[in-house]
Write an enzyme that holds these catalytic residues in place. Structure first.
Site, PDB file in Angstrom:
ATOM      1  N   THR A  56      26.923 -37.643 -16.488  1.00 63.78           N
ATOM      2  CA  THR A  56      26.851 -36.546 -15.934  1.00 63.78           C
ATOM      3  C   THR A  56      25.411 -36.165 -15.525  1.00 63.78           C
ATOM      4  O   THR A  56      24.656 -36.512 -16.080  1.00 63.78           O
ATOM      5  CB  THR A  56      27.584 -35.374 -16.739  1.00 63.78           C
ATOM      6  N   THR A  64      22.905 -33.724 -15.346  1.00 64.99           N
ATOM      7  CA  THR A  64      21.803 -33.173 -16.082  1.00 64.99           C
ATOM      8  C   THR A  64      21.621 -34.373 -17.291  1.00 64.99           C
ATOM      9  O   THR A  64      20.561 -34.701 -17.837  1.00 64.99           O
ATOM     10  CB  THR A  64      21.976 -31.868 -16.788  1.00 64.99           C
ATOM     11  N   CYS A  65      22.808 -34.941 -18.027  1.00 68.31           N
ATOM     12  CA  CYS A  65      22.829 -35.475 -19.118  1.00 68.31           C
ATOM     13  C   CYS A  65      21.960 -36.836 -18.809  1.00 68.31           C
ATOM     14  O   CYS A  65      21.129 -37.547 -19.480  1.00 68.31           O
ATOM     15  CB  CYS A  65      23.998 -35.830 -19.618  1.00 68.31           C
ATOM     16  N   HIS A  66      22.255 -37.404 -17.601  1.00 68.36           N
ATOM     17  CA  HIS A  66      21.996 -38.963 -17.195  1.00 68.36           C
ATOM     18  C   HIS A  66      20.576 -38.684 -16.714  1.00 68.36           C
ATOM     19  O   HIS A  66      19.765 -39.689 -16.798  1.00 68.36           O
ATOM     20  CB  HIS A  66      23.015 -39.259 -16.194  1.00 68.36           C
TER      21      HIS A  66
END
Length: 164
Positions: A45, A47-49
């Site tokens: 996703t 922001t996570c990545h």
């Protein structure tokens, strides 16, 4: 929500590392030494990545120099997705990944977040913890979108403050 001084709950999870995926429990993964544990809503996703995981990859050596024995990332994704994410991000072999496909570990920690409104189901709230020998030393939960309190720089500052 789990608090400082609480033991890590024992929940069945899949551990994804350089050797593949194995069935284990959360307390077995997080129960020895000083562990930096961070949880994200989902692998790949935005922001996570782009913002959360890369900070831990870039700061792996600094975290280890600060005494961290293990860095572990969890998400409510299956182990196939977590392995693909670990490989694609270059984190495999540096960071271990917990696949919590049914968000049972997220629930046990009190960090489950209902993201059904955006079609993602139950996920982890963006967060991080310092865990020493299976007992939570500190909990950092984001209270707004983005990566601040649970990012690698904040964890490094917390480790430094604990040494002072």
């Amino acid at each position: 929500m789990i608090e400082r001084g609480s033991p890590v709950p024992s929940v069945r999870v899949k551990l994804v590392g350089a050797d593949g995926a194995t069935d284990t429990t959360s307390d077995a993964v997080l129960g020895t030494g000083l562990v930096v544990f961070f949880a994200v809503p989902g692998a790949f996703t935005p922001t996570c990545h782009v913002n959360h995981l890369p900070g831990f990859i870039a700061n792996e050596a600094k975290l280890r120099a600060a005494g961290v024995d293990r860095i572990v990332c969890a998400a409510a994704n299956d182990h196939h997705v977590m392995k693909a994410w670990a490989e694609a991000s270059g984190a495999l072999g540096k960071i271990d990944f917990i696949a919590d496909g049914n968000a049972e570990f997220a629930e046990a920690l009190g960090l489950a977040k209902d993201m059904s409104g955006s079609g993602m189901g139950k996920r982890f709230a963006r967060s991080a913890m310092l865990i020493r020998n299976g007992v939570v030393d500190a909990v950092f939960v984001e209270d707004a979108p983005g990566v601040n309190a649970s990012g690698a720089p904040a964890i490094l500052m917390a480790l430094e403050a604990a040494r002072s």
